[in-house]
Write a protein that holds these residues in place. Structure first.
Motif, PDB file in Angstrom:
ATOM      1  N   ASN A   1     112.974 138.716  87.092  1.00 48.86           N
ATOM      2  CA  ASN A   1     112.256 139.531  85.908  1.00 48.86           C
ATOM      3  C   ASN A   1     113.470 140.206  85.284  1.00 48.86           C
ATOM      4  N   ILE A   2     113.314 141.570  84.977  1.00 47.30           N
ATOM      5  CA  ILE A   2     113.698 142.477  84.426  1.00 47.30           C
ATOM      6  C   ILE A   2     113.800 141.798  82.403  1.00 47.30           C
ATOM      7  N   ASP A   3     113.572 143.301  81.981  1.00 47.56           N
ATOM      8  CA  ASP A   3     114.822 142.948  80.344  1.00 47.56           C
ATOM      9  C   ASP A   3     113.918 142.263  79.434  1.00 47.56           C
ATOM     10  N   GLY A   4     112.954 142.193  79.469  1.00 50.66           N
ATOM     11  CA  GLY A   4     112.101 141.197  78.556  1.00 50.66           C
ATOM     12  C   GLY A   4     111.647 141.172  77.318  1.00 50.66           C
TER      13      GLY A   4
ATOM     14  N   TYR B   1     120.401 141.838  87.939  1.00 46.29           N
ATOM     15  CA  TYR B   1     119.614 142.912  88.501  1.00 46.29           C
ATOM     16  C   TYR B   1     119.327 142.206  89.898  1.00 46.29           C
ATOM     17  N   VAL B   2     119.524 143.201  91.597  1.00 50.64           N
ATOM     18  CA  VAL B   2     118.527 143.353  92.525  1.00 50.64           C
ATOM     19  C   VAL B   2     117.606 143.499  92.121  1.00 50.64           C
ATOM     20  N   VAL B   3     116.948 141.589  92.580  1.00 49.71           N
ATOM     21  CA  VAL B   3     115.469 142.270  92.193  1.00 49.71           C
ATOM     22  C   VAL B   3     114.715 141.373  93.835  1.00 49.71           C
ATOM     23  N   ASP B   4     113.437 142.142  94.378  1.00 54.70           N
ATOM     24  CA  ASP B   4     112.581 142.163  95.792  1.00 54.70           C
ATOM     25  C   ASP B   4     113.369 142.165  96.258  1.00 54.70           C
ATOM     26  N   PHE B   5     112.584 143.525  96.713  1.00 56.19           N
ATOM     27  CA  PHE B   5     112.188 144.597  97.721  1.00 56.19           C
ATOM     28  C   PHE B   5     111.502 144.420  99.292  1.00 56.19           C
TER      29      PHE B   5
ATOM     30  N   VAL C   1     119.121 147.525  89.336  1.00 57.36           N
ATOM     31  CA  VAL C   1     118.397 147.080  89.561  1.00 57.36           C
ATOM     32  C   VAL C   1     117.506 147.045  88.961  1.00 57.36           C
ATOM     33  N   ALA C   2     116.376 146.145  89.597  1.00 57.29           N
ATOM     34  CA  ALA C   2     115.593 145.573  88.348  1.00 57.29           C
ATOM     35  C   ALA C   2     113.682 146.981  89.117  1.00 57.29           C
ATOM     36  N   PRO C   3     114.016 147.748  87.468  1.00 60.62           N
ATOM     37  CA  PRO C   3     112.787 148.932  88.011  1.00 60.62           C
ATOM     38  C   PRO C   3     111.587 148.662  87.425  1.00 60.62           C
ATOM     39  N   LEU C   4     110.974 149.565  88.454  1.00 55.97           N
ATOM     40  CA  LEU C   4     109.423 149.096  88.731  1.00 55.97           C
ATOM     41  C   LEU C   4     108.366 149.807  87.711  1.00 55.97           C
ATOM     42  N   ILE C   5     107.842 149.578  86.523  1.00 49.81           N
ATOM     43  CA  ILE C   5     107.573 149.436  85.267  1.00 49.81           C
ATOM     44  C   ILE C   5     105.914 150.483  86.105  1.00 49.81           C
ATOM     45  N   THR C   6     105.425 149.778  86.547  1.00 46.08           N
ATOM     46  CA  THR C   6     103.970 150.595  87.441  1.00 46.08           C
ATOM     47  C   THR C   6     103.579 149.341  88.078  1.00 46.08           C
ATOM     48  N   ALA C   7     102.357 149.848  89.268  1.00 45.70           N
ATOM     49  CA  ALA C   7     101.456 149.686  90.459  1.00 45.70           C
ATOM     50  C   ALA C   7     100.537 149.279  90.499  1.00 45.70           C
TER      51      ALA C   7
ATOM     52  N   ASN D   1     117.112 136.384  94.628  1.00 43.17           N
ATOM     53  CA  ASN D   1     117.120 137.817  94.229  1.00 43.17           C
ATOM     54  C   ASN D   1     118.106 138.780  93.769  1.00 43.17           C
ATOM     55  N   PHE D   2     118.860 137.998  93.021  1.00 41.15           N
ATOM     56  CA  PHE D   2     120.117 138.334  92.468  1.00 41.15           C
ATOM     57  C   PHE D   2     120.072 137.703  91.017  1.00 41.15           C
ATOM     58  N   LEU D   3     118.902 138.106  89.950  1.00 44.57           N
ATOM     59  CA  LEU D   3     118.975 137.687  88.235  1.00 44.57           C
ATOM     60  C   LEU D   3     119.838 137.808  87.490  1.00 44.57           C
ATOM     61  N   TYR D   4     120.957 136.952  87.193  1.00 47.28           N
ATOM     62  CA  TYR D   4     121.603 137.189  86.362  1.00 47.28           C
ATOM     63  C   TYR D   4     121.694 136.225  85.196  1.00 47.28           C
ATOM     64  N   ASP D   5     121.861 137.330  83.399  1.00 42.72           N
ATOM     65  CA  ASP D   5     122.073 136.475  82.231  1.00 42.72           C
ATOM     66  C   ASP D   5     123.146 136.149  81.829  1.00 42.72           C
ATOM     67  N   LEU D   6     123.467 134.898  82.169  1.00 40.95           N
ATOM     68  CA  LEU D   6     124.471 134.378  81.353  1.00 40.95           C
ATOM     69  C   LEU D   6     125.467 134.352  80.345  1.00 40.95           C
ATOM     70  N   ASP D   7     124.534 134.948  79.615  1.00 40.93           N
ATOM     71  CA  ASP D   7     124.923 135.425  78.027  1.00 40.93           C
ATOM     72  C   ASP D   7     125.229 136.432  77.634  1.00 40.93           C
TER      73      ASP D   7
END
Length: 425
Positions: free
Chosen positions: A40-43, A222-226, A147-153, A211-217
């Protein structure tokens, strides 16, 4: 020749022998209380993302749509991108063409190109308090950088689903072969995220590459999964490490005279041991009841060790005892005994691989990089070249500060950002 050049040479002919685990077998990297969820993140994306899936995944997505109508009206499910003990994660298109900005905690919507999100479907058997805790922590961290933000739940029937932005990211098994200069950006993003998390006295408890999603480009992560995260306790309990009284089960400095008690009447020690096998700090293994944010720093140290040695996972323990032996082999009997006493416990062993003073990290990495054609001269050559390279000397310095057995001396995320290894990044 710089060490980076010889490291590249080693990487080019190094195959699966350095990693005895099946790259697709998550059971090699996770244990109880582990939650492996990716993606997740940045879609924002332009291309169509109808990805190839197995028949079972197709059937699972269709059942998901039929069971929870909210999904089909608000999102277009695309694929399943992760699964752990407590949740499954799906990639989906937001049919409203909108999402939430990371810097807006009030959830302002914005329109634009096709947007993708990650829907986290939390297991219905999870306790309500655990689910609520994760959502509250994500909400409190909504303005935190990296940190990955929560959009909604939302909840439908008994199912709770959290929606987060989707992120294209580079798998760590691929990223670990990048040059060390790129790893600096990886660590800067990771420590930036953790500095925001720790500033609010939140322990993530499950820091690891997935649990850390890194975009090489983009050089963004972003830190995820809390799902396992918790607030740090500010009140010392039994553990002597933070000024509490000695636990009734503690041996302290006393050695058992003639072995160990067959029927030990002392009360057991209970402590949170949540996390992933191979990434848990020694104080977690020793059941310290006053765990701090420094357990996340230990996990980052393991990630650094994985990158430098090109081994993932680095530790292969099947249980806590094996994990202590692995750490003891590196740290040595003297440091392990001191660490155990710090938490009111006793470390005693006659295992021959655990020497009095352990093994230097430089030697461990040099051996790992040359293990296919083990040649003592080659090991010495690689170690010497690392010591002559400023980037690697600083990297080992940071590694040692992250893997200090005494959590009180372990570097903080904020201080790590000022370490010479990350200077100028």
């Amino acid at each position: 020749m710089r060490f980076g050049e010889i490291n590249q040479e080693i990487s080019e002919h190094k195959e699966s022998k350095l990693n005895p685990c099946d790259p697709d077998d998550e059971s090699n990297t996770t244990v109880e209380d582990d939650e492996s969820t990716d993606g997740n993140i940045d879609g924002e994306e332009e291309e169509d993302d109808d990805e190839e899936m197995s028949q079972s995944c197709i059937e699972e997505l269709e059942l998901f749509r039929q069971t929870y109508k909210t999904i089909s009206t608000r999102f277009r499910l695309i694929s399943k991108i992760g699964e752990g003990t407590f949740s499954s994660v799906y990639k989906a298109e937001d049919l409203g063409g909108s999402t939430t900005d990371n810097d807006d905690s009030h959830g302002t919507r914005r329109t634009g190109p096709k947007r993708y999100v990650a829907i986290k479907r939390i297991c219905v058997t999870s306790s309500p308090q655990r689910i609520l805790n994760e959502l509250i922590l994500l909400h409190n961290l909504s303005q935190s950088e990296a940190v990955a933000p929560l959009i909604t739940a939302f909840r439908e029937h008994e199912q709770v689903m959290a929606v987060l932005p989707f992120c294209k990211h580079t798998e760590f098994r691929i990223f670990r072969d990048q040059p060390i200069e790129e790893f600096k950006y990886y660590l800067k993003n990771l420590f930036t995220g953790l500095s925001h998390v720790h500033a609010q006295n939140i322990i993530h408890r499950d820091i690891k590459p997935t649990n850390f999603l890194y975009d090489l480009d983009k050089r963004e992560g972003y830190v995820v999964d809390f799902g396992l995260a918790e607030k740090e306790s500010l009140e010392p309990q039994y553990c002597v490490c933070r000024g509490g009284r000695e636990h009734p089960r503690s041996y302290g400095d006393r050695q058992p005279a003639n072995g160990y008690l067959k029927n030990d009447s002392r009360p057991g020690r209970r402590a949170n041991r949540a996390g992933t096998r191979g990434f848990r700090a020694p104080e977690v293994l020793l059941k310290c009841m006053n765990q701090t944010t420094k357990i996340d720093i230990w996990s980052v140290g393991v990630i650094i060790l994985c990158f430098l040695s090109k081994r993932f996972p680095f530790f292969q323990s099947s249980d806590d005892i094996d994990a202590m032996i692995e750490i003891g082999t590196m740290a040595g009997r003297h440091k392990m005994s001191s660490c155990a006493r710090l938490h009111g416990a006793l470390f005693d062993t006659n295992i021959s691989t655990i020497s009095e003073h352990g093994i230097r990290y430089e030697d461990i990495v040099a051996w790992a990089l040359t293990t296919e054609d083990f040649d003592p001269n080659r090991v010495d050559e690689v170690r010497d070249m690392m010591q002559e390279d400023d980037d690697y000397r600083h990297a080992f310095s940071l590694l040692k500060k992250c893997l200090d057995l005494d959590f009180r001396k372990r570097i903080s995320a904020a201080d790590a950002l000022r370490h010479p290894f990350l200077r100028g990044v």
